[in-house]
Design a protein around this motif. Sequence first.
Motif, PDB file in Angstrom:
ATOM      1  N   CYS A 178      70.138 -55.201 -46.759  1.00  0.00           N
ATOM      2  CA  CYS A 178      69.653 -53.949 -47.348  1.00  0.00           C
ATOM      3  C   CYS A 178      70.037 -52.758 -46.470  1.00  0.00           C
ATOM      4  O   CYS A 178      70.035 -52.863 -45.247  1.00  0.00           O
TER       5      CYS A 178
ATOM      6  N   TYR B 115      70.259 -49.875 -63.672  1.00  0.00           N
ATOM      7  CA  TYR B 115      70.849 -48.615 -63.215  1.00  0.00           C
ATOM      8  C   TYR B 115      72.233 -48.824 -62.567  1.00  0.00           C
ATOM      9  O   TYR B 115      72.554 -48.224 -61.540  1.00  0.00           O
ATOM     10  N   GLY B 116      73.019 -49.721 -63.168  1.00  0.00           N
ATOM     11  CA  GLY B 116      74.389 -49.924 -62.686  1.00  0.00           C
ATOM     12  C   GLY B 116      74.509 -50.812 -61.462  1.00  0.00           C
ATOM     13  O   GLY B 116      75.593 -50.931 -60.880  1.00  0.00           O
ATOM     14  N   HIS B 117      73.409 -51.429 -61.045  1.00  0.00           N
ATOM     15  CA  HIS B 117      73.452 -52.328 -59.884  1.00  0.00           C
ATOM     16  C   HIS B 117      72.963 -53.719 -60.279  1.00  0.00           C
ATOM     17  O   HIS B 117      72.104 -53.847 -61.140  1.00  0.00           O
ATOM     18  N   GLU B 118      73.535 -54.729 -59.612  1.00  0.00           N
ATOM     19  CA  GLU B 118      73.111 -56.116 -59.851  1.00  0.00           C
ATOM     20  C   GLU B 118      72.590 -56.690 -58.553  1.00  0.00           C
ATOM     21  O   GLU B 118      73.095 -56.357 -57.471  1.00  0.00           O
TER      22      GLU B 118
ATOM     23  N   GLY C 148      69.856 -56.976 -63.238  1.00  0.00           N
ATOM     24  CA  GLY C 148      70.419 -55.687 -62.834  1.00  0.00           C
ATOM     25  C   GLY C 148      69.743 -54.524 -63.514  1.00  0.00           C
ATOM     26  O   GLY C 148      69.073 -54.684 -64.541  1.00  0.00           O
TER      27      GLY C 148
ATOM     28  N   HIS D  29      66.463 -50.258 -57.022  1.00  0.00           N
ATOM     29  CA  HIS D  29      66.912 -50.194 -58.433  1.00  0.00           C
ATOM     30  C   HIS D  29      66.144 -51.188 -59.306  1.00  0.00           C
ATOM     31  O   HIS D  29      66.064 -51.024 -60.515  1.00  0.00           O
TER      32      HIS D  29
ATOM     33  N   GLU E 187      74.796 -58.045 -55.669  1.00  0.00           N
ATOM     34  CA  GLU E 187      75.460 -57.117 -54.735  1.00  0.00           C
ATOM     35  C   GLU E 187      74.876 -57.228 -53.331  1.00  0.00           C
ATOM     36  O   GLU E 187      75.560 -57.001 -52.345  1.00  0.00           O
ATOM     37  N   TYR E 188      73.588 -57.505 -53.265  1.00  0.00           N
ATOM     38  CA  TYR E 188      72.875 -57.427 -51.984  1.00  0.00           C
ATOM     39  C   TYR E 188      72.596 -58.797 -51.359  1.00  0.00           C
ATOM     40  O   TYR E 188      72.008 -58.875 -50.284  1.00  0.00           O
TER      41      TYR E 188
ATOM     42  N   ASN F 233      71.266 -63.064 -62.027  1.00  0.00           N
ATOM     43  CA  ASN F 233      71.900 -61.817 -61.553  1.00  0.00           C
ATOM     44  C   ASN F 233      71.360 -60.602 -62.314  1.00  0.00           C
ATOM     45  O   ASN F 233      72.114 -59.860 -62.967  1.00  0.00           O
TER      46      ASN F 233
ATOM     47  N   TYR G 191      78.169 -60.496 -65.035  1.00  0.00           N
ATOM     48  CA  TYR G 191      77.109 -59.797 -65.780  1.00  0.00           C
ATOM     49  C   TYR G 191      76.027 -60.798 -66.234  1.00  0.00           C
ATOM     50  O   TYR G 191      76.300 -61.675 -67.048  1.00  0.00           O
TER      51      TYR G 191
ATOM     52  N   SER H 120      67.828 -50.584 -50.638  1.00  0.00           N
ATOM     53  CA  SER H 120      68.843 -51.101 -51.575  1.00  0.00           C
ATOM     54  C   SER H 120      68.272 -51.754 -52.827  1.00  0.00           C
ATOM     55  O   SER H 120      68.874 -51.686 -53.897  1.00  0.00           O
TER      56      SER H 120
END
Length: 290
Positions: free
Chosen positions: A181, A131-134, A129, A112, A137-138, A127, A163, A109
């Motif tokens: 993960c 490739y569209g992931h932060e 980030g 990225h 999230e995990y 936070n 963001y 996970s």
Amino acid sequence: MDKYGIVLENVSLKNLSTINIGGTAKYLVRPYSYVDLTKLLDYLKENDMKYYILGNASNVLLDDSYFDGVIIKLDEFNSIDIDGNIVTAGAGVMLPKLVNVCLQKELVSLAHFSMIPGTVGGSVVGNAGAYGHEIMEYVKEVKVIDKDNKIKTLTKDDISFGYRYTSLKDNYIVLSATFICEKGNPIEVLSDIGTRNEKRKDTQPLDKPSVGSIFRNPDDIPAGRLIEELGLKGTKVGGAVVSEKHANFIINDGDATFDDVIKLIDKIKKEAKEKRNIDLVCEPTIVRWN
Ligand SMILES: Cc1cc2nc3c(=O)[nH]c(=O)nc-3n(C[C@H](O)[C@H](O)[C@H](O)COP(=O)(O)OP(=O)(O)OC[C@H]3O[C@@H](n4cnc5c(N)ncnc54)[C@H](O)[C@@H]3O)c2cc1C
């Protein structure tokens, strides 16, 4: 202070920051343990001494005047514990290292974030980030020191985030973070992420001193495209230059000072406002000692 950690005196912050800008700090302390950090914070309070927490200094613009205080670096908080798909990493662990260790356990996970040159502490606080992931999230939970100098564990629900933002910033010191993960095929993930990382190397000046993206992306247009459309690629103030490779990077082309970078940022902001009515917001934290 040397009871609580490794103490260095008169430390050049220029050499620590990824954009190679910063003055001299009176002290830098790397606490040995969480408890030592709480004792250090008590000591600093009792002695009315200022301090600032630094991760890998890849998302800060540090004033290059003298800092009559203590830089605290959590490099000694460098453990990585993996229990099934639950990963706990100390605040001082660098993300690329964490990604590598996770991939060896087929936990994919966090992959990225393999190109982000930051620590777990700095990256969770901001936070980070890609490739569209932060990273939030995990996150399952985060161990912190609060304003009363108490160690506590915050669950993800205790933290608000968005963001490049979390409510941890300036309110807590992050000691470690625990991530949930997913398992996956590391070979496939490495090949996919590897291709994206190569593309980044082709389009961003990752080999030059910088703090990564200098502005947040406004709602309607990526900051880089806007700056390019304003014709500002290559614009220079002293040693600070808008990268020709990617306009949302300011690079240190030699002996850039803090003021050079701030003046260049202001110039870009002014043009964006005057010509496109867009208020650009700086992404790195600007740190002034006075
Ligand atoms: C070449 C390059 C590429 C980059 N690419 C990306 C990218 O793809 N995505 C992205 O999001 N960012 C990117 N960045 C920016 C940066 O690497 C990230 O924001 C990173 O997460 C910052 O971590 P750090 O450890 O360097 O934090 P620092 O810059 O050291 O600190 C940032 C802030 O967090 C605070 N802080 C640090 N550690 C702690 C802690 N333990 N507890 C409380 N507060 C703390 C500091 O006081 C400061 O206010 C890039 C930077 C560079 C130079």
